[in-house]
Design an enzyme around this catalytic site. Structure first.
Site, short mmCIF file in Angstrom:
data_model
loop_
_atom_site.label_atom_id
_atom_site.label_comp_id
_atom_site.label_asym_id
_atom_site.label_seq_id
_atom_site.Cartn_x
_atom_site.Cartn_y
_atom_site.Cartn_z
CD GLU A 84 30.20 42.80 40.79
OE1 GLU A 84 29.57 43.05 39.71
OE2 GLU A 84 31.70 42.13 40.00
CB CYS A 98 35.64 37.51 48.27
SG CYS A 98 36.82 37.76 47.28
CB CYS A 149 42.70 47.08 40.87
SG CYS A 149 44.40 46.77 41.84
CB CYS A 201 47.34 41.73 37.51
SG CYS A 201 48.40 41.89 39.20
CB CYS A 245 43.60 41.05 37.68
SG CYS A 245 42.68 41.75 38.20
CB CYS A 295 40.00 34.16 41.14
SG CYS A 295 40.30 33.35 42.98
N1 SAH Z 1 45.32 42.78 44.57
C1 SAH Z 1 45.14 41.93 45.34
C2 SAH Z 1 43.64 40.85 45.45
C3 SAH Z 1 42.88 40.52 44.21
S1 SAH Z 1 42.49 39.40 43.97
C4 SAH Z 1 46.21 40.54 44.79
O1 SAH Z 1 47.26 40.71 43.85
O2 SAH Z 1 46.69 39.30 45.26
C5 SAH Z 1 42.60 38.12 44.22
C6 SAH Z 1 43.14 37.16 43.86
O3 SAH Z 1 42.52 36.70 42.26
C7 SAH Z 1 44.64 37.32 43.64
O4 SAH Z 1 45.94 36.20 43.19
C8 SAH Z 1 44.99 37.88 41.73
O5 SAH Z 1 46.25 38.11 41.36
C9 SAH Z 1 43.86 36.72 41.07
N2 SAH Z 1 43.44 37.08 39.97
C10 SAH Z 1 42.97 38.39 39.54
N3 SAH Z 1 42.45 37.85 38.18
C11 SAH Z 1 42.24 35.99 37.33
C12 SAH Z 1 42.19 35.52 36.43
N4 SAH Z 1 41.37 36.01 35.38
N5 SAH Z 1 41.85 34.20 37.47
C13 SAH Z 1 42.50 33.48 38.18
N6 SAH Z 1 43.16 34.97 38.96
C14 SAH Z 1 42.84 35.75 39.68
#
Ligand code: SAH
Length: 396
Positions: free
Chosen positions: A112, A157, A164, A168, A171, A388
């Site tokens: 996406e 984006c 991934c 985390c 996420c 996000c």
């Molecule tokens: N791998 C990269 C890109 C990830 S997505 C990274 O870690 O930065 C972009 C952002 O969204 C990251 O800061 C990630 O931590 C955040 N993110 C992921 N899941 C989320 C959620 N459920 N709520 C809010 N932010 C989130």
């Protein structure tokens, strides 16, 4: 999930092997790669520039439509299979104008990307990814053109992987695990396809690697995508309009700084000010120690007046206390940075959730009191699961 029992995952698998320029997909070739190829066919080098322009400036993949090329050359190019490596499956439009595109890869997997309208004047909040791009008073890209200034800026984006490996805990992509990395041709094609979904008067002003995946996990493909995007014969984006968001892979941060002279925007998913809290929610912290990460950020060759974006997803009773805000101010002392607070968006794979709005506001106020530049990220597209961290492994 009980926050005290958060799982820890092992180090990510090694990055995928990178293709040699010979086997590189035509859509990921720079003009110089086409030069070699067309040279072998006895064609002058400007033909290579023309092919690159068709793909990257005019979004044309069909060689039959490359009308300034001779018929014999077009039929020889047809053998190269210059086809878009992605098919559109669905486009969902949020009430706020955000568009989420579901795209199918050649192997049947799906990814996406999200088109997000930029700022509508709200104070103290940022759009996803437009962080730090508009407050440096330096509008050095094509927007100095009056027509461009009148257009409505959008942020795109993009995803860099299917799933991934970083794990985390808050996420959706991280919880799904890694299926595979995307090649530069698959990342850049998200841009080419997204352009078709711009409304009249809109343009992609900023591009953020904040979709699914960790862009520094397979650095070479991310770097090539940036070279394609910034090439003057292609989309000609300013590197300052591109932001790479990373969980904090230190060697990748160093390479990005060296290869692009610090011009590419950097966003770090910090999410906690101390190693203990960070390791509970960002397992990669165990392999990329916080003090080494901070040293790499201090060494990033940022141009004057630019700042590193610090992403901080606020999670109820995990990292949202006033002490965390105070420690964050200490951790960031001396770093040209700007904190972007993101109240956690809900995901199916976890019971973790955002703090109450008043807790978010208290956290923001404490940072402001300590003179840490900070804003609360405005949620975009959550009605179509495009906010996000909500980009899950899409249904094929
Ligand atoms: N791998 C990269 C890109 C990830 S997505 C990274 O870690 O930065 C972009 C952002 O969204 C990251 O800061 C990630 O931590 C955040 N993110 C992921 N899941 C989320 C959620 N459920 N709520 C809010 N932010 C989130």
């Amino acid at each position: 999930m009980n926050p005290s029992k958060l799982p820890v995952i092992p180090a990510p698998p090694a990055a995928p092997r990178h293709p040699s320029s010979k086997e590189r997909h035509p859509v990921a070739r720079l003009p110089e790669d086409f030069h070699d190829l067309l040279g072998q066919l006895g064609e002058p080098s400007f033909r290579a520039d023309q092919v690159f322009r068709w793909i990257h400036q005019h979004s044309v993949f069909d060689v039959e439509r490359m009308t300034n090329l001779s018929r014999p050359l077009r039929s020889r190019l047809a053998e190269l299979d210059i086809a878009c490596p992605l098919d559109e499956v669905t486009v969902q439009r949020s009430t706020d104008g955000t568009r989420k595109l579901l795209l199918r890869l050649r192997d049947g997997m799906a990814i996406e990307c999200v088109l997000i309208p930029q700022g509508n004047g709200d104070q103290g909040s940022d759009d996803q990814g437009s962080d730090d791009q508009d407050d440096d008073g330096d509008d050095d890209d094509a927007s100095s053109h009056p027509e461009e200034r009148r257009s409505r800026p959008m942020t795109l984006c993009v995803s860099s992987q299917v799933g991934c490996a970083m794990g985390c805990v808050f996420c959706a992509s991280g919880q799904a695990g890694l299926k595979r990395g995307l090649g530069a041709h698959e990342i850049i094609s998200q841009v080419i396809i997204a352009r078709r979904h711009l409304d009249a008067g809109e343009r992609i002003k900023n591009l953020v690697f904040m979709g699914m995946g960790e862009p520094l996990h397979h650095y070479a493909e991310t770097a090539r995508t940036i070279r394609l995007l910034t090439h003057p014969l292609g989309a000609a984006m300013s590197p300052r309009r591109i932001t790479v968001s990373t969980v904090g892979l230190i060697s990748g941060i160093k390479k990005l700084g060296e290869d692009f002279g610090g011009k590419v925007g950097l966003a770090i998913s910090l999410h906690a000010p101390d190693p203990e809290t960070r390791s509970r929610i960002v397992p990669m912290n165990l392999h990329q120690p916080l003090d080494e990460l901070m040293a790499a950020l201090h060494a990033y060759p940022l141009p004057k007046r630019r700042r590193i974006t610090i992403e901080y997803t606020l999670i109820d009773r995990v990292n949202d206390r006033i002490e965390h805000a105070r420690r964050l101010a200490t951790t960031l002392a001396g770093l040209p940075s700007k904190v972007n607070l993101i109240p956690m968006n809900p995901i199916k794979a976890s019971t973790l959730r955002a703090p109450l709005p008043e807790t978010v506001e208290a956290f923001r106020r404490e940072l402001a009191r300590l003179r840490v530049s900070c804003s609360v990220r405005q949620t975009r597209g959550d009605d179509v699961d495009a906010a996000c961290g909500q980009l899950a492994l899409a249904q094929s």
